[in-house]
Design a protein around this motif. Structure first.
Motif, PDB file in Angstrom:
ATOM      1  N   PRO A   1       0.750  -1.330  -0.027  1.00 52.70           N
ATOM      2  CA  PRO A   1      -0.041  -0.112   0.031  1.00 52.70           C
ATOM      3  C   PRO A   1       0.810   1.259  -0.166  1.00 52.70           C
ATOM      4  O   PRO A   1       0.475   2.408  -0.646  1.00 52.70           O
ATOM      5  CB  PRO A   1      -0.913  -0.047   1.209  1.00 52.70           C
ATOM      6  N   ALA A   2       1.917   1.224   0.538  1.00 50.62           N
ATOM      7  CA  ALA A   2       2.721   2.472   0.624  1.00 50.62           C
ATOM      8  C   ALA A   2       3.473   2.914  -0.784  1.00 50.62           C
ATOM      9  O   ALA A   2       3.632   3.940  -1.030  1.00 50.62           O
ATOM     10  CB  ALA A   2       3.812   2.350   1.573  1.00 50.62           C
ATOM     11  N   ARG A   3       3.867   1.646  -1.225  1.00 48.45           N
ATOM     12  CA  ARG A   3       4.337   1.916  -2.655  1.00 48.45           C
ATOM     13  C   ARG A   3       3.215   2.386  -3.711  1.00 48.45           C
ATOM     14  O   ARG A   3       3.631   3.276  -4.654  1.00 48.45           O
ATOM     15  CB  ARG A   3       5.032   0.517  -3.287  1.00 48.45           C
ATOM     16  N   MET A   4       2.207   1.808  -3.301  1.00 53.50           N
ATOM     17  CA  MET A   4       0.915   2.081  -4.293  1.00 53.50           C
ATOM     18  C   MET A   4       0.622   3.589  -4.008  1.00 53.50           C
ATOM     19  O   MET A   4       0.373   4.219  -4.984  1.00 53.50           O
ATOM     20  CB  MET A   4      -0.128   1.363  -4.055  1.00 53.50           C
ATOM     21  N   SER A   5       0.559   4.152  -2.919  1.00 52.84           N
ATOM     22  CA  SER A   5       0.170   5.496  -2.690  1.00 52.84           C
ATOM     23  C   SER A   5       1.218   6.405  -3.367  1.00 52.84           C
ATOM     24  O   SER A   5       0.812   7.635  -3.833  1.00 52.84           O
ATOM     25  CB  SER A   5       0.488   5.640  -1.079  1.00 52.84           C
ATOM     26  N   LEU A   6       2.467   6.200  -3.759  1.00 54.10           N
ATOM     27  CA  LEU A   6       3.228   7.026  -4.555  1.00 54.10           C
ATOM     28  C   LEU A   6       2.718   6.980  -5.816  1.00 54.10           C
ATOM     29  O   LEU A   6       2.839   8.057  -6.642  1.00 54.10           O
ATOM     30  CB  LEU A   6       4.983   6.689  -4.233  1.00 54.10           C
ATOM     31  N   LEU A   7       2.474   5.969  -6.499  1.00 51.66           N
ATOM     32  CA  LEU A   7       1.991   5.786  -7.701  1.00 51.66           C
ATOM     33  C   LEU A   7       0.625   6.478  -7.824  1.00 51.66           C
ATOM     34  O   LEU A   7       0.138   7.259  -8.680  1.00 51.66           O
ATOM     35  CB  LEU A   7       1.583   4.578  -8.148  1.00 51.66           C
ATOM     36  N   HIS A   8      -0.268   6.511  -6.908  1.00 50.30           N
ATOM     37  CA  HIS A   8      -1.623   6.987  -6.927  1.00 50.30           C
ATOM     38  C   HIS A   8      -1.639   8.562  -6.857  1.00 50.30           C
ATOM     39  O   HIS A   8      -2.194   9.405  -7.308  1.00 50.30           O
ATOM     40  CB  HIS A   8      -2.375   6.569  -5.729  1.00 50.30           C
ATOM     41  N   GLN A   9      -0.678   9.016  -5.842  1.00 44.60           N
ATOM     42  CA  GLN A   9      -0.264  10.427  -6.036  1.00 44.60           C
ATOM     43  C   GLN A   9       0.016  10.948  -7.373  1.00 44.60           C
ATOM     44  O   GLN A   9      -0.530  12.275  -7.874  1.00 44.60           O
ATOM     45  CB  GLN A   9       0.712  10.976  -5.253  1.00 44.60           C
ATOM     46  N   ALA A  10       0.881  10.394  -8.177  1.00 40.19           N
ATOM     47  CA  ALA A  10       1.012  10.921  -9.495  1.00 40.19           C
ATOM     48  C   ALA A  10       0.001  10.805 -10.223  1.00 40.19           C
ATOM     49  O   ALA A  10      -0.295  11.417 -11.127  1.00 40.19           O
ATOM     50  CB  ALA A  10       2.331   9.950 -10.005  1.00 40.19           C
ATOM     51  N   ALA A  11      -0.963   9.554 -10.538  1.00 40.56           N
ATOM     52  CA  ALA A  11      -2.129   9.350 -11.107  1.00 40.56           C
ATOM     53  C   ALA A  11      -2.991  10.591 -10.738  1.00 40.56           C
ATOM     54  O   ALA A  11      -3.499  11.099 -11.923  1.00 40.56           O
ATOM     55  CB  ALA A  11      -2.613   8.151 -10.819  1.00 40.56           C
ATOM     56  N   ARG A  12      -3.360  10.911  -9.547  1.00 44.09           N
ATOM     57  CA  ARG A  12      -4.209  11.982  -9.022  1.00 44.09           C
ATOM     58  C   ARG A  12      -3.679  13.234  -9.734  1.00 44.09           C
ATOM     59  O   ARG A  12      -4.791  13.926 -10.325  1.00 44.09           O
ATOM     60  CB  ARG A  12      -4.066  12.133  -7.765  1.00 44.09           C
ATOM     61  N   ASP A  13      -2.431  13.615  -9.660  1.00 46.06           N
ATOM     62  CA  ASP A  13      -2.232  14.827 -10.454  1.00 46.06           C
ATOM     63  C   ASP A  13      -2.287  14.956 -11.633  1.00 46.06           C
ATOM     64  O   ASP A  13      -2.812  15.832 -12.399  1.00 46.06           O
ATOM     65  CB  ASP A  13      -0.578  14.906 -10.212  1.00 46.06           C
ATOM     66  N   ALA A  14      -2.168  13.762 -12.559  1.00 44.13           N
ATOM     67  CA  ALA A  14      -2.279  13.591 -13.905  1.00 44.13           C
ATOM     68  C   ALA A  14      -3.953  14.003 -14.252  1.00 44.13           C
ATOM     69  O   ALA A  14      -4.263  14.400 -15.294  1.00 44.13           O
ATOM     70  CB  ALA A  14      -2.105  12.341 -14.440  1.00 44.13           C
ATOM     71  N   VAL A  15      -4.757  13.155 -13.477  1.00 43.50           N
ATOM     72  CA  VAL A  15      -6.131  13.436 -13.820  1.00 43.50           C
ATOM     73  C   VAL A  15      -6.566  14.782 -13.185  1.00 43.50           C
ATOM     74  O   VAL A  15      -7.458  15.262 -14.087  1.00 43.50           O
ATOM     75  CB  VAL A  15      -6.885  12.414 -12.846  1.00 43.50           C
ATOM     76  N   THR A  16      -6.161  15.409 -12.343  1.00 40.61           N
ATOM     77  CA  THR A  16      -6.120  16.981 -11.986  1.00 40.61           C
ATOM     78  C   THR A  16      -6.233  17.671 -12.998  1.00 40.61           C
ATOM     79  O   THR A  16      -6.741  18.522 -13.152  1.00 40.61           O
ATOM     80  CB  THR A  16      -5.524  17.251 -10.779  1.00 40.61           C
ATOM     81  N   LEU A  17      -5.204  17.598 -14.008  1.00 44.88           N
ATOM     82  CA  LEU A  17      -4.653  18.503 -14.942  1.00 44.88           C
ATOM     83  C   LEU A  17      -5.676  18.168 -16.221  1.00 44.88           C
ATOM     84  O   LEU A  17      -5.462  18.993 -17.007  1.00 44.88           O
ATOM     85  CB  LEU A  17      -3.081  18.048 -15.386  1.00 44.88           C
ATOM     86  N   ALA A  18      -6.285  17.105 -16.239  1.00 48.38           N
ATOM     87  CA  ALA A  18      -6.953  16.735 -17.398  1.00 48.38           C
ATOM     88  C   ALA A  18      -8.671  17.306 -17.433  1.00 48.38           C
ATOM     89  O   ALA A  18      -9.087  17.418 -16.386  1.00 48.38           O
ATOM     90  CB  ALA A  18      -7.084  15.070 -17.658  1.00 48.38           C
ATOM     91  N   ALA A  19      -8.996  17.796 -18.564  1.00 52.45           N
ATOM     92  CA  ALA A  19     -10.246  18.395 -18.440  1.00 52.45           C
ATOM     93  C   ALA A  19     -11.095  17.167 -18.571  1.00 52.45           C
ATOM     94  O   ALA A  19     -12.410  17.367 -17.759  1.00 52.45           O
ATOM     95  CB  ALA A  19     -10.339  19.168 -19.921  1.00 52.45           C
ATOM     96  N   ARG A  20     -11.215  16.117 -19.207  1.00 52.93           N
ATOM     97  CA  ARG A  20     -11.923  15.022 -19.264  1.00 52.93           C
ATOM     98  C   ARG A  20     -11.117  13.775 -19.498  1.00 52.93           C
ATOM     99  O   ARG A  20     -11.016  13.037 -20.311  1.00 52.93           O
ATOM    100  CB  ARG A  20     -12.913  15.107 -20.421  1.00 52.93           C
ATOM    101  N   PRO A  21     -10.747  13.215 -18.106  1.00 47.39           N
ATOM    102  CA  PRO A  21      -9.965  12.028 -18.236  1.00 47.39           C
ATOM    103  C   PRO A  21     -10.351  10.943 -18.791  1.00 47.39           C
ATOM    104  O   PRO A  21     -11.449  10.631 -18.128  1.00 47.39           O
ATOM    105  CB  PRO A  21      -9.101  12.112 -16.631  1.00 47.39           C
ATOM    106  N   LEU A  22      -9.676  10.211 -19.408  1.00 47.78           N
ATOM    107  CA  LEU A  22     -10.079   8.739 -19.862  1.00 47.78           C
ATOM    108  C   LEU A  22      -8.820   7.634 -19.447  1.00 47.78           C
ATOM    109  O   LEU A  22      -7.706   7.918 -19.926  1.00 47.78           O
ATOM    110  CB  LEU A  22     -10.449   8.602 -21.095  1.00 47.78           C
ATOM    111  N   VAL A  23      -8.694   7.136 -18.326  1.00 54.46           N
ATOM    112  CA  VAL A  23      -7.725   6.445 -17.594  1.00 54.46           C
ATOM    113  C   VAL A  23      -7.735   5.016 -18.505  1.00 54.46           C
ATOM    114  O   VAL A  23      -8.660   4.401 -18.057  1.00 54.46           O
ATOM    115  CB  VAL A  23      -7.384   6.482 -16.198  1.00 54.46           C
ATOM    116  N   LEU A  24      -6.499   4.612 -18.535  1.00 48.43           N
ATOM    117  CA  LEU A  24      -6.456   3.105 -19.322  1.00 48.43           C
ATOM    118  C   LEU A  24      -5.440   2.439 -18.131  1.00 48.43           C
ATOM    119  O   LEU A  24      -4.098   3.014 -18.034  1.00 48.43           O
ATOM    120  CB  LEU A  24      -5.782   3.083 -20.455  1.00 48.43           C
ATOM    121  N   SER A  25      -5.543   1.573 -17.301  1.00 45.29           N
ATOM    122  CA  SER A  25      -4.807   1.187 -16.242  1.00 45.29           C
ATOM    123  C   SER A  25      -4.674  -0.328 -16.235  1.00 45.29           C
ATOM    124  O   SER A  25      -5.657  -1.077 -16.761  1.00 45.29           O
ATOM    125  CB  SER A  25      -5.307   1.621 -14.869  1.00 45.29           C
TER     126      SER A  25
END
Length: 275
Positions: free
Chosen positions: A46-70
């Motif tokens: 979970p701690a390692r995932m949290s670092l990845l999730h913070q980066a993903a959150r920031d990318a979504v925040t910058l997108a007007a209409r995000p479509l995430v492929l994960s």
């Protein structure tokens, strides 16, 4: 019902990992933003995932209409946290063969990927900490479609909840979304909702279920009914199948049903990278 984005365009974001493991073969469409996979420190998953999730959150925040492929479902918590930075109220449409409604207290396997929807509704306190400032989505704002493959305790938890359950049927999904009212919707789809016979190489196939064509109809109905503020495809194939032709064709069909057109370059990664 909703004020749809006039041009129908999506901002493609790729998070090429499963939990805390990088998927090098994950396909990156042209013009997509790939969230970088950094060297992760030693520690709990979970701690390692949290670092990845913070980066993903920031990318979504910058997108007007995000479509995430994960490559997994838990990164949905990052997508929703990013959306909540600009949407006070948010509903969730979750299409999945599984309920993803386990918690650490009831899971028989401890598999974090089976807890993703429970995470969004506030049922996994302490698992990650508050690194994303994620606000729980009320059960009454969640529509769960299909969920044909449930653990016994998970089934009981869903029965006790106020999550609305519907079959993977376009009419049923449209009706449920209409009952939510005029609220932006986060649409989440795990590819394993599709009949297992049509998904060679899936990590967690769940046997007979709706066809790919039926799921395309569900996505189209959701987009025609609700204000889909963001969408997320959990493309959980085995690593060796993540980038093969069948997987990419499935991703292309699903995104086309959402109104997005994917173009696949001859080489990867995509044109842009952050993180």
């Amino acid at each position: 019902m909703a004020d749809h984005k006039a041009d129908g365009m999506w901002d493609l974001i790729v998070t090429p990992w499963h939990l805390d493991e990088h998927i090098p073969a994950f396909p990156i469409p042209a013009a997509a933003t790939q969230v970088g996979f950094p060297a992760l420190p030693a520690g709990t998953v979970p701690a390692r995932m949290s670092l990845l999730h913070q980066a993903a959150r920031d990318a979504v925040t910058l997108a007007a209409r995000p479509l995430v492929l994960s490559g997994d479902c838990p990164t949905s918590r990052a997508a929703v946290a990013g959306l909540q930075r600009r949407h006070r109220d948010l509903a969730v449409l979750w299409l999945d063969a599984h309920g993803d409604f386990n918690s650490p207290a009831i899971s028989t396997s401890g598999y974090i990927g089976g807890m993703a929807l429970a995470m969004l509704t506030g049922r996994t306190p302490g698992l990650f900490g508050d690194t994303l400032a994620l606000s729980p989505i009320p059960d009454t704002s969640v529509v769960l479609a299909d969920a044909r493959d449930l653990d016994p305790a998970e089934r009981d938890a869903l029965t006790a909840s106020r999550v609305r359950r519907v079959p993977a049927d376009p009419v049923e999904i449209a009706s449920a979304l209409n009952q939510l009212g005029d609220v932006p919707v986060y649409l989440h789809l795990d590819i394993d909702v599709i009949d297992g016979a049509q998904l060679p190489g899936a990590r967690f196939p769940s046997g007979p279920g709706p066809s790919l064509g039926q799921i395309e109809e569900c996505l189209a109905a959701a987009c025609a009914t609700a204000d889909i503020a963001a969408a997320y495809l959990a493309c959980a194939w085995l690593p060796g199948h993540a980038g093969d032709q069948t997987s990419r064709q499935t991703m292309t069909r699903l995104t086309t049903a959402l109104g997005a057109g994917l173009e696949w370059p001859d080489t990867w990664p995509g044109k842009h990278r952050i993180g």
